[in-house]
Design a protein around this motif. Sequence first.
Motif, PDB file in Angstrom:
ATOM      1  N   LEU A 137      -4.063   2.333   4.668  1.00 25.46           N
ATOM      2  CA  LEU A 137      -2.842   1.882   4.001  1.00 25.46           C
ATOM      3  C   LEU A 137      -2.974   0.647   3.120  1.00 25.46           C
ATOM      4  CD1 LEU A 137      -0.372   2.252   7.016  1.00 25.46           C
ATOM      5  CD2 LEU A 137      -0.758   3.897   5.160  1.00 25.46           C
ATOM      6  N   LEU A 138      -4.054  -0.092   3.247  1.00 24.37           N
ATOM      7  CA  LEU A 138      -4.144  -1.370   2.553  1.00 24.37           C
ATOM      8  C   LEU A 138      -4.080  -1.210   1.031  1.00 24.37           C
ATOM      9  CD1 LEU A 138      -4.293  -3.916   4.200  1.00 24.37           C
ATOM     10  CD2 LEU A 138      -6.696  -4.135   3.593  1.00 24.37           C
ATOM     11  N   HIS A 139      -3.337  -2.127   0.397  1.00 29.10           N
ATOM     12  CA  HIS A 139      -3.188  -2.223  -1.053  1.00 29.10           C
ATOM     13  C   HIS A 139      -2.362  -1.077  -1.644  1.00 29.10           C
ATOM     14  CE1 HIS A 139      -5.989  -5.395  -0.505  1.00 29.10           C
ATOM     15  NE2 HIS A 139      -7.007  -4.601  -0.254  1.00 29.10           N
ATOM     16  N   LYS A 140      -1.610  -0.411  -0.793  1.00 28.11           N
ATOM     17  CA  LYS A 140      -0.695   0.626  -1.284  1.00 28.11           C
ATOM     18  C   LYS A 140       0.718   0.046  -1.360  1.00 28.11           C
ATOM     19  CE  LYS A 140      -3.463   4.498   0.384  1.00 28.11           C
ATOM     20  NZ  LYS A 140      -3.518   5.754   1.168  1.00 28.11           N
ATOM     21  N   LYS A 141       1.492   0.575  -2.320  1.00 28.34           N
ATOM     22  CA  LYS A 141       2.854   0.081  -2.533  1.00 28.34           C
ATOM     23  C   LYS A 141       3.842   0.895  -1.696  1.00 28.34           C
ATOM     24  CE  LYS A 141       4.038  -1.385  -6.560  1.00 28.34           C
ATOM     25  NZ  LYS A 141       4.444  -1.487  -8.003  1.00 28.34           N
ATOM     26  N   LEU A 142       4.697   0.191  -0.971  1.00 27.03           N
ATOM     27  CA  LEU A 142       5.692   0.848  -0.128  1.00 27.03           C
ATOM     28  C   LEU A 142       6.825   1.397  -0.989  1.00 27.03           C
ATOM     29  CD1 LEU A 142       6.582   1.495   2.790  1.00 27.03           C
ATOM     30  CD2 LEU A 142       7.846  -0.662   2.778  1.00 27.03           C
ATOM     31  N   LYS A 143       6.953   2.702  -0.984  1.00 30.00           N
ATOM     32  CA  LYS A 143       8.003   3.358  -1.764  1.00 30.00           C
ATOM     33  C   LYS A 143       9.336   3.320  -1.047  1.00 30.00           C
ATOM     34  CE  LYS A 143       9.133   7.834  -3.891  1.00 30.00           C
ATOM     35  NZ  LYS A 143       8.655   9.238  -4.098  1.00 30.00           N
ATOM     36  N   SER A 144       9.315   3.629   0.252  1.00 32.03           N
ATOM     37  CA  SER A 144      10.579   3.642   0.995  1.00 32.03           C
ATOM     38  C   SER A 144      10.345   3.320   2.459  1.00 32.03           C
ATOM     39  CB  SER A 144      11.274   5.001   0.875  1.00 32.03           C
ATOM     40  OG  SER A 144      10.492   6.029   1.480  1.00 32.03           O
ATOM     41  N   LEU A 145      11.348   2.699   3.063  1.00 32.11           N
ATOM     42  CA  LEU A 145      11.374   2.427   4.496  1.00 32.11           C
ATOM     43  C   LEU A 145      12.658   3.019   5.042  1.00 32.11           C
ATOM     44  CD1 LEU A 145      10.555  -0.890   6.332  1.00 32.11           C
ATOM     45  CD2 LEU A 145      12.690   0.323   6.801  1.00 32.11           C
ATOM     46  N   GLN A 170      14.683  -2.983   3.937  1.00 33.75           N
ATOM     47  CA  GLN A 170      14.457  -2.284   2.668  1.00 33.75           C
ATOM     48  C   GLN A 170      14.398  -3.265   1.503  1.00 33.75           C
ATOM     49  OE1 GLN A 170      17.802   0.313   2.981  1.00 33.75           O
ATOM     50  NE2 GLN A 170      16.681   1.917   4.089  1.00 33.75           N
ATOM     51  N   SER A 171      15.323  -4.217   1.478  1.00 33.28           N
ATOM     52  CA  SER A 171      15.366  -5.202   0.395  1.00 33.28           C
ATOM     53  C   SER A 171      14.097  -6.046   0.353  1.00 33.28           C
ATOM     54  CB  SER A 171      16.584  -6.110   0.568  1.00 33.28           C
ATOM     55  OG  SER A 171      16.607  -7.129  -0.404  1.00 33.28           O
ATOM     56  N   ALA A 172      13.572  -6.396   1.533  1.00 36.89           N
ATOM     57  CA  ALA A 172      12.407  -7.275   1.605  1.00 36.89           C
ATOM     58  C   ALA A 172      11.101  -6.545   1.324  1.00 36.89           C
ATOM     59  CB  ALA A 172      12.343  -7.932   2.985  1.00 36.89           C
ATOM     60  N   LEU A 173      11.024  -5.260   1.689  1.00 38.30           N
ATOM     61  CA  LEU A 173       9.718  -4.593   1.713  1.00 38.30           C
ATOM     62  C   LEU A 173       9.530  -3.466   0.707  1.00 38.30           C
ATOM     63  CD1 LEU A 173       9.327  -4.415   5.600  1.00 38.30           C
ATOM     64  CD2 LEU A 173       8.515  -6.194   4.045  1.00 38.30           C
ATOM     65  N   GLU A 174      10.570  -2.753   0.354  1.00 37.00           N
ATOM     66  CA  GLU A 174      10.396  -1.633  -0.570  1.00 37.00           C
ATOM     67  C   GLU A 174       9.936  -2.123  -1.933  1.00 37.00           C
ATOM     68  OE1 GLU A 174      13.403   1.758   1.248  1.00 37.00           O
ATOM     69  OE2 GLU A 174      14.029   0.640  -0.537  1.00 37.00           O
ATOM     70  N   GLY A 175       8.960  -1.434  -2.488  1.00 34.66           N
ATOM     71  CA  GLY A 175       8.395  -1.810  -3.779  1.00 34.66           C
ATOM     72  C   GLY A 175       7.284  -2.830  -3.682  1.00 34.66           C
ATOM     73  N   GLN A 176       6.967  -3.268  -2.467  1.00 39.67           N
ATOM     74  CA  GLN A 176       5.946  -4.288  -2.268  1.00 39.67           C
ATOM     75  C   GLN A 176       4.612  -3.673  -1.831  1.00 39.67           C
ATOM     76  OE1 GLN A 176       6.325  -7.544  -3.007  1.00 39.67           O
ATOM     77  NE2 GLN A 176       8.354  -6.924  -3.774  1.00 39.67           N
ATOM     78  N   THR A 177       3.529  -4.337  -2.174  1.00 37.64           N
ATOM     79  CA  THR A 177       2.187  -3.873  -1.830  1.00 37.64           C
ATOM     80  C   THR A 177       1.748  -4.454  -0.484  1.00 37.64           C
ATOM     81  OG1 THR A 177       1.583  -3.710  -4.163  1.00 37.64           O
ATOM     82  CG2 THR A 177      -0.228  -3.796  -2.565  1.00 37.64           C
ATOM     83  N   LEU A 178       1.203  -3.603   0.355  1.00 39.97           N
ATOM     84  CA  LEU A 178       0.711  -4.033   1.665  1.00 39.97           C
ATOM     85  C   LEU A 178      -0.627  -4.740   1.474  1.00 39.97           C
ATOM     86  CD1 LEU A 178       1.074  -3.992   4.761  1.00 39.97           C
ATOM     87  CD2 LEU A 178      -0.127  -1.800   4.775  1.00 39.97           C
ATOM     88  N   ILE A 206      11.174   6.044  15.011  1.00 38.30           N
ATOM     89  CA  ILE A 206      11.915   4.781  14.985  1.00 38.30           C
ATOM     90  C   ILE A 206      12.064   4.307  13.543  1.00 38.30           C
ATOM     91  CG2 ILE A 206      11.950   2.371  15.765  1.00 38.30           C
ATOM     92  CD1 ILE A 206      12.264   4.332  18.041  1.00 38.30           C
ATOM     93  N   VAL A 207      10.936   4.248  12.847  1.00 40.70           N
ATOM     94  CA  VAL A 207      10.947   3.862  11.438  1.00 40.70           C
ATOM     95  C   VAL A 207       9.836   4.619  10.713  1.00 40.70           C
ATOM     96  CG1 VAL A 207       9.422   1.867  11.813  1.00 40.70           C
ATOM     97  CG2 VAL A 207      10.976   1.874   9.852  1.00 40.70           C
ATOM     98  N   GLU A 208      10.121   5.010   9.478  1.00 41.22           N
ATOM     99  CA  GLU A 208       9.140   5.708   8.648  1.00 41.22           C
ATOM    100  C   GLU A 208       8.843   4.863   7.406  1.00 41.22           C
ATOM    101  OE1 GLU A 208      10.859  10.187   9.769  1.00 41.22           O
ATOM    102  OE2 GLU A 208      10.819   9.487   7.674  1.00 41.22           O
ATOM    103  N   LEU A 209       7.560   4.683   7.115  1.00 44.18           N
ATOM    104  CA  LEU A 209       7.131   4.007   5.899  1.00 44.18           C
ATOM    105  C   LEU A 209       6.457   5.031   5.004  1.00 44.18           C
ATOM    106  CD1 LEU A 209       5.413   0.838   7.453  1.00 44.18           C
ATOM    107  CD2 LEU A 209       7.820   1.161   6.915  1.00 44.18           C
ATOM    108  N   LEU A 210       6.918   5.157   3.778  1.00 41.89           N
ATOM    109  CA  LEU A 210       6.317   6.078   2.824  1.00 41.89           C
ATOM    110  C   LEU A 210       5.781   5.286   1.642  1.00 41.89           C
ATOM    111  CD1 LEU A 210       5.729   9.036   2.066  1.00 41.89           C
ATOM    112  CD2 LEU A 210       7.922   9.059   0.850  1.00 41.89           C
ATOM    113  N   PHE A 211       4.492   5.444   1.375  1.00 41.95           N
ATOM    114  CA  PHE A 211       3.847   4.705   0.298  1.00 41.95           C
ATOM    115  C   PHE A 211       3.786   5.542  -0.980  1.00 41.95           C
ATOM    116  CE2 PHE A 211       2.681   2.645   4.188  1.00 41.95           C
ATOM    117  CZ  PHE A 211       2.662   1.296   3.867  1.00 41.95           C
TER     118      PHE A 211
END
Length: 259
Positions: A18-26, A42-50, A93-98
């Motif tokens: 997952l490293l250096h991938k951009k989070l599309k949706s949480l 969502q506001s803090a993390l979506e669109g951000q790179t891990l 519980i939570v889904e992260l899609l990059f």
Amino acid sequence: MPELPDLQAFRHNLEKALLHKKLKSLTVKNAKKLHATPEALQSALEGQTLEHIRRVGKELHFEFKNGHVLGMHLMLHGKLYLFQKKNEEKYPIVELLFGDGTGLVLTDFQGAANIFLDPEEKTAPDALSKAFNESYLETQLGKKKITIKKYLLDQHNVLGIGNAYADDILWDAKISPFSVCNKIPVAQIKVLLKSIKKILEEAEKKILKSKPDIINGEVRDFMLVHNSKLTESPGGAAIKKDIGGGRKTYYTDEQVLFD
């Protein structure tokens, strides 16, 4: 519950995926143990790179480029799974899609796994950190009248050690789990510290060798005494079991009781 070596192995493999991938949706599927609103996450993390994934005690911290951190504590039954585009695992519980279609889901059929946004800094040192040293341990144990196993399990004292590894650490150090902290000699405290580092570091290597791609579950078949299938320790002593305090403690008469 996953302990320090398990989470070290998970972190290693999650970074590869997952490293250096951009989070599309949480997407929050179960907010029972959510320590922030879905909107705040969502506001803090979506669109951000891990940028990094770190293990902090028994938690995994996903650090993003803008400085925000998604913290996860898997608790007793939480599991992580990778997926492509759509999650098919039950009890999410939570889904992260990059952005490249890679996904990560945290599941827990009990719904007890914890999710944090920007977790507070821990006050206790990590078991593998430089801060957890002879000076710290001698000072700490000299103040405590509790048993050494109870001390090791308390995350306010030291981060990362759980029930299973506490047993193997204490067997390796030849200290009874029922020893009183302030009765343990200084020389034996040095042995204990060495055993803590050795057992935890070697366990991570054994886990990754057994299951190179592991990101969930527990590998315990190599454990020295905390293993229900064993009757004898590596030293040939009978393994005893105590169920006091609602948890199983495995030990042998090879371990010295300081009381």
